[in-house]
Design a protein around this motif. Structure first.
Motif, PDB file in Angstrom:
ATOM      1  N   ALA A  85      32.616  46.498  49.412  1.00 63.37           N
ATOM      2  CA  ALA A  85      32.347  45.309  49.783  1.00 63.37           C
ATOM      3  C   ALA A  85      31.155  44.901  48.704  1.00 63.37           C
ATOM      4  O   ALA A  85      31.348  43.362  47.734  1.00 63.37           O
ATOM      5  CB  ALA A  85      33.317  44.124  50.500  1.00 63.37           C
ATOM      6  N   PRO A  86      30.007  44.966  49.609  1.00 64.47           N
ATOM      7  CA  PRO A  86      28.882  44.501  48.339  1.00 64.47           C
ATOM      8  C   PRO A  86      29.082  45.101  47.283  1.00 64.47           C
ATOM      9  O   PRO A  86      28.244  44.318  46.330  1.00 64.47           O
ATOM     10  CB  PRO A  86      28.205  45.265  49.388  1.00 64.47           C
ATOM     11  N   ALA A  87      29.213  45.650  46.440  1.00 64.26           N
ATOM     12  CA  ALA A  87      29.440  46.927  45.432  1.00 64.26           C
ATOM     13  C   ALA A  87      30.976  46.226  44.620  1.00 64.26           C
ATOM     14  O   ALA A  87      30.313  46.093  42.981  1.00 64.26           O
ATOM     15  CB  ALA A  87      29.451  47.959  45.214  1.00 64.26           C
ATOM     16  N   LEU A  88      31.706  45.732  44.851  1.00 66.56           N
ATOM     17  CA  LEU A  88      32.799  45.791  43.873  1.00 66.56           C
ATOM     18  C   LEU A  88      33.809  44.783  43.736  1.00 66.56           C
ATOM     19  O   LEU A  88      33.919  44.308  44.776  1.00 66.56           O
ATOM     20  CB  LEU A  88      33.632  47.186  44.252  1.00 66.56           C
ATOM     21  N   PRO A  89      34.656  44.474  43.141  1.00 69.56           N
ATOM     22  CA  PRO A  89      35.841  43.754  43.274  1.00 69.56           C
ATOM     23  C   PRO A  89      36.591  43.878  44.374  1.00 69.56           C
ATOM     24  O   PRO A  89      38.016  44.455  43.653  1.00 69.56           O
ATOM     25  CB  PRO A  89      36.728  42.420  42.460  1.00 69.56           C
ATOM     26  N   VAL A  90      36.434  43.738  45.473  1.00 64.35           N
ATOM     27  CA  VAL A  90      38.199  45.136  45.939  1.00 64.35           C
ATOM     28  C   VAL A  90      38.658  43.716  47.373  1.00 64.35           C
ATOM     29  O   VAL A  90      37.998  42.459  46.979  1.00 64.35           O
ATOM     30  CB  VAL A  90      37.598  46.037  47.197  1.00 64.35           C
ATOM     31  N   PRO A 114      43.254  37.963  42.052  1.00 63.04           N
ATOM     32  CA  PRO A 114      44.084  37.972  40.848  1.00 63.04           C
ATOM     33  C   PRO A 114      44.342  38.690  40.039  1.00 63.04           C
ATOM     34  O   PRO A 114      43.364  39.692  40.015  1.00 63.04           O
ATOM     35  CB  PRO A 114      43.346  37.197  40.350  1.00 63.04           C
ATOM     36  N   GLY A 115      44.903  38.907  39.178  1.00 59.89           N
ATOM     37  CA  GLY A 115      44.715  40.501  37.636  1.00 59.89           C
ATOM     38  C   GLY A 115      46.053  40.615  37.878  1.00 59.89           C
ATOM     39  O   GLY A 115      47.101  40.716  39.160  1.00 59.89           O
ATOM     40  N   THR A 229      38.806  42.005  38.128  1.00 54.03           N
ATOM     41  CA  THR A 229      38.690  41.215  38.553  1.00 54.03           C
ATOM     42  C   THR A 229      39.365  42.356  40.101  1.00 54.03           C
ATOM     43  O   THR A 229      39.434  41.340  41.558  1.00 54.03           O
ATOM     44  CB  THR A 229      39.752  39.923  39.072  1.00 54.03           C
ATOM     45  N   GLY A 230      39.563  43.431  40.119  1.00 60.22           N
ATOM     46  CA  GLY A 230      40.138  44.397  41.607  1.00 60.22           C
ATOM     47  C   GLY A 230      40.205  45.725  41.470  1.00 60.22           C
ATOM     48  O   GLY A 230      40.180  46.551  40.254  1.00 60.22           O
ATOM     49  N   ILE A 231      39.330  46.304  42.294  1.00 64.38           N
ATOM     50  CA  ILE A 231      39.500  47.910  42.165  1.00 64.38           C
ATOM     51  C   ILE A 231      40.455  47.942  43.935  1.00 64.38           C
ATOM     52  O   ILE A 231      39.568  47.620  44.725  1.00 64.38           O
ATOM     53  CB  ILE A 231      38.389  48.257  42.659  1.00 64.38           C
ATOM     54  N   VAL A 232      41.644  48.345  43.594  1.00 68.15           N
ATOM     55  CA  VAL A 232      42.405  48.485  44.948  1.00 68.15           C
ATOM     56  C   VAL A 232      42.813  50.173  45.076  1.00 68.15           C
ATOM     57  O   VAL A 232      42.201  50.830  44.444  1.00 68.15           O
ATOM     58  CB  VAL A 232      43.798  47.419  44.424  1.00 68.15           C
ATOM     59  N   ASP A 233      44.079  50.049  45.611  1.00 67.63           N
ATOM     60  CA  ASP A 233      43.579  51.990  46.030  1.00 67.63           C
ATOM     61  C   ASP A 233      42.951  52.521  46.404  1.00 67.63           C
ATOM     62  O   ASP A 233      43.156  53.948  46.491  1.00 67.63           O
ATOM     63  CB  ASP A 233      44.495  52.221  45.855  1.00 67.63           C
ATOM     64  N   GLY A 234      41.942  52.650  47.623  1.00 75.64           N
ATOM     65  CA  GLY A 234      41.221  52.817  48.478  1.00 75.64           C
ATOM     66  C   GLY A 234      40.784  53.941  49.083  1.00 75.64           C
ATOM     67  O   GLY A 234      40.066  54.515  49.707  1.00 75.64           O
ATOM     68  N   GLU A 235      42.505  54.318  49.348  1.00 71.02           N
ATOM     69  CA  GLU A 235      42.827  55.290  50.777  1.00 71.02           C
ATOM     70  C   GLU A 235      42.412  56.959  50.710  1.00 71.02           C
ATOM     71  O   GLU A 235      41.934  57.769  51.150  1.00 71.02           O
ATOM     72  CB  GLU A 235      44.240  55.495  50.890  1.00 71.02           C
ATOM     73  N   ARG A 236      42.146  57.081  49.223  1.00 69.77           N
ATOM     74  CA  ARG A 236      41.579  58.533  48.611  1.00 69.77           C
ATOM     75  C   ARG A 236      40.220  59.038  48.599  1.00 69.77           C
ATOM     76  O   ARG A 236      39.970  59.850  48.574  1.00 69.77           O
ATOM     77  CB  ARG A 236      42.449  59.061  47.459  1.00 69.77           C
ATOM     78  N   ALA A 237      38.867  57.766  49.127  1.00 71.77           N
ATOM     79  CA  ALA A 237      37.997  57.826  48.981  1.00 71.77           C
ATOM     80  C   ALA A 237      37.546  58.632  50.220  1.00 71.77           C
ATOM     81  O   ALA A 237      37.791  59.904  51.230  1.00 71.77           O
ATOM     82  CB  ALA A 237      37.435  56.452  49.863  1.00 71.77           C
ATOM     83  N   PHE A 238      36.398  59.884  49.345  1.00 72.47           N
ATOM     84  CA  PHE A 238      35.277  60.384  50.318  1.00 72.47           C
ATOM     85  C   PHE A 238      33.703  60.301  49.891  1.00 72.47           C
ATOM     86  O   PHE A 238      33.797  59.100  49.441  1.00 72.47           O
ATOM     87  CB  PHE A 238      35.917  61.706  50.458  1.00 72.47           C
ATOM     88  N   TRP A 239      32.682  60.730  50.866  1.00 77.94           N
ATOM     89  CA  TRP A 239      32.201  60.496  50.950  1.00 77.94           C
ATOM     90  C   TRP A 239      31.515  62.511  50.174  1.00 77.94           C
ATOM     91  O   TRP A 239      31.947  63.239  50.507  1.00 77.94           O
ATOM     92  CB  TRP A 239      30.536  60.807  52.423  1.00 77.94           C
ATOM     93  N   GLY A 240      30.741  62.083  48.951  1.00 76.40           N
ATOM     94  CA  GLY A 240      30.755  63.298  48.136  1.00 76.40           C
ATOM     95  C   GLY A 240      30.106  63.158  46.394  1.00 76.40           C
ATOM     96  O   GLY A 240      28.838  62.062  47.161  1.00 76.40           O
TER      97      GLY A 240
END
Length: 326
Positions: A85-90, A114-115, A229-240
């Motif tokens: 959230a601090p970096a992206l419009p999520v 929106p969008g 205005t948005g970055i969505v569907d973050g369920e595939r995220a990982f640390w890498g």
């Protein structure tokens, strides 16, 4: 390509129970519709009588067949939004419940952004506008990659102390799934294992785990009034490795040629190690796309065409992993 046979749906009463658990009065719902673009989870757009927009995502049946790394993805998506959230419009997380008591599924209730997604609008995004938006996206992704973690890998599966250990484990699990689901692979799994193992030394260059979305194709980027205005569907995220992000950002293409994105991101040095890592990540993503059709029950002419297209690009990635001739 038929839809995912494992997707879950809620009836009106189920949606009402979720809203009550989240502190909303179901009597205030002015409209509720299923969003057809989702292919894994099921998503509903909910409009309250005061104009407030919410999106409800419901996970597949936890007992349904799936790829091993897809376990508890909604928990990862919730973590991604809160962390990014601090970096992206999520989307804001309005409520998340993984107890499976209100409804027998994990679910996530989010604020609506929106969008419309860039994929739907792409025919109208051209020239200077496209370049400006790609630079904007590059700057946003650079901000995301400044978020660092304490270990490597998928958060829902447990973290590793090194990226080499994490990614080697990720590919091993995926290749086991490919065997289980008889995925339409162009070469034997033994050859794939050999190519991944033969290039694993390039992974040692990655020493800091950063937050990677790993599904940033245009369908997961929202545009409104000429801005992202948005970055969505973050369920595939990982640390890498931040380079892993570049695969979906240039799906079936090369981020190396995207000057606008790279200008916004800050530039990347595409040396031998970076190129080998990019090939590893492309191969990994394409293998997921070939394997996921098994548990999801994808069939038909569209699926056959997709398999042919994915296989062609997988072959290119694998060729880049072949040992150089002496």
């Amino acid at each position: 390509m038929s839809s995912n046979i494992n997707r879950s749906r809620l009836d009106r009463a189920g949606v009402a129970r979720v809203l009550v658990a989240a502190g909303f009065d179901p009597a205030r719902v002015a409209a509720c519709e299923e969003l057809g673009a989702a292919t894994y989870n099921t998503a509903y757009r909910i409009r309250l009588d005061d104009g407030t927009g919410l999106v409800l995502k419901v996970a597949p049946d936890p007992a349904a067949e799936g790829l091993r790394h897809e376990r508890d993805l909604m928990r990862t998506e919730t973590t991604f939004y809160r962390t990014a959230a601090p970096a992206l419009p999520v989307p804001g997380v309005a409520y998340a419940d993984f107890s499976r008591e209100v409804v027998p599924r994990d679910y996530l209730l989010m604020t609506e952004l929106p969008g419309r997604n860039w994929h739907e609008l792409d025919s109208g995004v051209r020239g200077a506008d496209r370049g400006r938006l790609r630079r904007e996206l590059g700057a946003l992704v650079a901000g995301l990659h400044r978020i660092t973690g304490d270990g490597f890998g998928y958060p829902q599966l447990g973290l590793s102390g090194s990226w080499r250990e994490a990614f080697t484990g990720m590919t091993a699990v995926l290749l086991d799934d490919a065997v289980r689901w008889n995925a339409p692979l162009p070469v034997p799994v033994s050859r794939l294992r050999s190519l991944f193992d033969g290039n694993a030394d390039a992974l040692d260059e990655v020493t800091t785990p950063v937050l990677v979305h790993f599904d940033l194709w245009p369908g997961n980027v929202l545009l409104h009034e000429g801005r992202i205005t948005g970055i969505v569907d973050g369920e595939r995220a990982f640390w890498g490795d931040p380079l892993a992000e570049m695969v979906s950002l240039a799906l079936f293409g090369g981020i190396e040629d995207d000057e606008a994105f790279l200008a916004g991101y800050g530039g990347i040095v595409f040396d031998d190690g970076a190129r080998r890592r990019l090939a590893l990540y492309r191969a990994y993503l394409y293998l997921i796309m070939l394997t996921e059709g098994g548990p999801r029950g994808y069939t038909g002419a569209d699926r056959d065409a997709a398999v042919e297209h994915i296989t062609r690009h997988l072959g290119t990635a694998l060729s880049e992993l072949e040992p150089s001739p002496l």
